[in-house]
Scaffold this active site. Structure first.
Site, short mmCIF file in Angstrom:
data_model
loop_
_atom_site.label_atom_id
_atom_site.label_comp_id
_atom_site.label_asym_id
_atom_site.label_seq_id
_atom_site.Cartn_x
_atom_site.Cartn_y
_atom_site.Cartn_z
N SER B 154 1.15 -1.47 -0.09
CA SER B 154 0.33 -0.24 0.35
C SER B 154 0.94 1.56 0.01
O SER B 154 2.23 1.26 -0.84
CB SER B 154 -1.56 -0.01 1.27
OG SER B 154 -2.11 0.59 1.14
N ASP B 319 -8.87 -6.50 -4.35
CA ASP B 319 -8.52 -5.42 -3.75
C ASP B 319 -8.44 -3.73 -4.92
O ASP B 319 -8.61 -3.92 -6.03
CB ASP B 319 -6.54 -4.99 -4.24
CG ASP B 319 -6.13 -3.52 -3.60
OD1 ASP B 319 -7.15 -2.48 -3.43
OD2 ASP B 319 -5.21 -3.26 -3.42
N HIS B 352 -8.07 -5.11 -0.19
CA HIS B 352 -6.83 -4.47 -0.02
C HIS B 352 -5.68 -4.70 1.05
O HIS B 352 -4.99 -5.18 0.65
CB HIS B 352 -7.05 -2.82 -0.14
CG HIS B 352 -5.74 -1.97 -0.04
ND1 HIS B 352 -4.96 -1.92 -1.21
CD2 HIS B 352 -5.86 -0.99 0.73
CE1 HIS B 352 -3.98 -1.07 -0.41
NE2 HIS B 352 -4.01 -1.03 0.76
#
Lengths: 198, 375
Positions: B154, B319, B352
């Site tokens: 991320s 995601d 995610h």
């Protein structure tokens, strides 16, 4: 006669490329060809969908991009690669014309190998009432990934139709030896170097 | 992979830097601190160091546990340890809390020596490039000329990417996981709603809530609830919660009725209980500003032209915050530059947050990639 990794088409493919060239290998499997080419000083990337193969390619230390073949080329620029390789895979691709056009968009030339369905043993098998099974066609009819069944003549006909030029052709028998005559009859595996011009 | 052990008890360390750092926002921190942890042993050639960059709410406690708090296990402990994909028997792994954080590094809740009070609203907005520079300082202190790898998921993946641009000679491999080359308008929108929840909380006091001895927990809780929704997938939520209701729930009211409501409120409360609201604002802003291509008129390939690292880019199918298509943008820009890159698209139901999960294929790929990194 011994061949690299028992893939005689790899000898031919590698022989058509030189150090420093860039290569995109579609359906690269565990990356054997890319590994070979990298040892010879080429820069390569592979596209592969199967997670097991992708993992093996990472283990092999080659560049692999996990993607569906038929969608995977869209992100690449025109002429991004010197060569785009599709070895023993064209017969598994549904949108044949589209993949050929895409290969010759992202690559300056394409190298394609495929099993020749008109090989005399394949013809014999069909004459005897059964679908052919061989080293180059190692599947039963019910578990084959192949969806397109074509011969060297068929392929060359399609190239003609699409304005694609055959720059070079190498034809191998089942043992990987070069076939010098009656190609569409004696050839089990065909390897082509094609482009938009001669 | 033989042993899958924990690195065991670990200890947080502190880098105190008296060399001023001028941030992208134009503000100079005269002295600053970074909290960090290390696992494994730096080899004689100092060539086996791996930096782990954290995401929005992460920190330096990446693996192992604290002896006085054995339940406090590092946030990426499933990936890092002896015999694990990021093998601490081979690599010297460094976790760091970024500037602006709230886990020991200099941030809005730290004391500003100029005023003797917490920085609060005066703490400058920090960027991913600022973090890379601070992390480079930590590398200097540890005697690490170049990282064998910088790894992050991320916002952490964005730091790994930025390292390859800002410090191309100091990073040999970048593992960019569940990241994106820049945020979309939708992404920024989510972040701004989260920020508005915090800023409009009456107990935020313009960021100077410390001096009022209160915390904007309501805003922070809402921000986390919203964020959490975007870290999960629709499928996973449907499977885990569906339309299930709490047995004790009433009906035709606004109490906690559906299981998903209960879950989100719990997550929000838990987070709001310990995270610093100003840090949350800073982290989301760093995400919004991240856009290495901006300096090259939006051309990501141009921005990455000078990178020298090899890349592993990983994305997860469900995601939707940073979708596989966003990772493919990075991959395509790298291929255009003829950089070495592998891209793995992992089928996962976890959205995610999948980058934090223990998925066999995901970890096998990371292990295989790390295995090929020379030390």
């Amino acid at each position: 006669m011994s061949h690299i990794l028992k893939r005689p088409d790899f000898d031919v493919i590698a022989g058509w490329m030189k150090a420093g060239d860039s290569v995109l290998d579609l359906g690269c499997g565990a990356g054997e060809l890319l590994r070979l080419l990298s040892e010879r000083g080429l820069r390569g990337w592979g596209i592969e969908r199967d997670p097991g193969h992708v993992l093996a390619a990472v283990e092999n230390g080659v560049n692999v991009i996990q993607s569906n073949l038929e969608a995977g080329l869209a992100g690449f620029e025109d002429y991004a690669f010197d060569h785009v390789v599709l070895s023993r895979t064209l017969q598994t691709v549904r949108h044949t014309q589209q993949i050929l056009a895409e290969m010759l968009r992202v690559g300056r030339e394409a190298v394609i190998s495929f099993p020749n369905f008109a090989y005399w043993k394949n013809r014999m098998a069909v004459l005897n009432g059964r679908m052919p099974v061989s080293d180059d066609l190692p599947y039963q009819w019910y578990d084959t990934p192949n969806v397109r069944f074509f011969t060297m003549l068929d392929f060359e006909g399609l190239c003609d139709e699409m304005g694609i030029v055959v720059r070079e052709r190498m034809v191998l028998d089942e043992r990987g030896n070069t076939v010098t005559e009656e190609h569409n009859f004696l050839g089990s595996l065909a390897v082509y170097r094609i482009g938009r011009d001669a | 992979m033989s042993e899958h052990g924990s690195i065991g008890p670990v200890e947080a360390q502190r880098l105190v830097c008296t060399e001023p750092i001028t941030l992208a926002a134009g503000i100079t921190l005269q002295s600053w601190e970074l909290a960090y942890e290390t696992y494994g042993t730096l080899n004689a050639a100092r060539s086996n160091a791996v930096l782990i960059c954290h995401a929005l709410s992460g920190h330096h406690h990446v693996a192992g546990y604290y002896p006085d708090d054995p339940k406090n296990v590092g946030w990426w402990d499933n990936l890092i340890g002896p015999g694990k994909p990021l093998d601490t028997d081979r690599f010297f792994v460094v976790g760091v809390n970024n500037l602006g954080g709230c886990h020991g590094s200099t941030g809005p809740s730290s004391i500003n020596s100029a005023t003797g009070e917490p920085w609060g609203a005066d703490f400058p907005v920090v960027t991913v490039s600022d973090w890379v520079r601070a992390q480079a300082k930590l590398a200097d202190e540890l005697g690490i000329a170049a990282w064998a790898a910088v790894v992050g998921g991320s916002l952490g993946g964005m730091q790994a990417l930025q390292w390859t641009i800002d410090q191309p000679d100091r990073i040999r491999h970048a593992l960019v996981i569940a990241a994106a080359p820049r945020l979309t308008a939708e992404n920024i929108a989510f972040n701004d709603v989260a920020r508005q929840a915090i800023i409009t909380d009456p107990e935020f006091h313009g960021g100077n809530f410390y001096r009022h001895n209160v915390r904007p927990t309501r805003g922070l809780r809402l921000a986390r609830m919203l964020g959490h929704i975007t870290y999960l997938s629709d499928d996973q939520m449907a499977e885990k919660f569906g339309r299930k209701r709490r047995p004790s729930a009433g009906s035709y009211g606004f109490g906690v009725e559906f299981e998903i409501e209960s879950y989100l409120r719990y997550q929000g409360d838990k987070f709001a209980g310990w995270f610093d609201a100003n840090t949350y604002l800073l982290m989301t802003k760093a995400l919004d500003y991240f856009d290495p291509a901006e300096a090259c008129a939006g051309d990501l390939a141009a921005a990455l032209a000078g990178a020298r690292a090899k890349f592993l880019v990983v994305a997860f199918t469900t995601d939707w915050r940073f979708s596989p298509a966003r990772s493919r943008e990075i991959v395509n820009a790298l291929v255009k530059n003829k950089h070495d890159v592998s891209y793995i698209e992992i089928t996962s139901p976890h959205g995610h947050d999948a980058f934090l999960m223990d998925d066999h294929y995901y970890h096998a790929v990371v292990a295989a990639y790390m295995q090929n990194i020379a030390t």
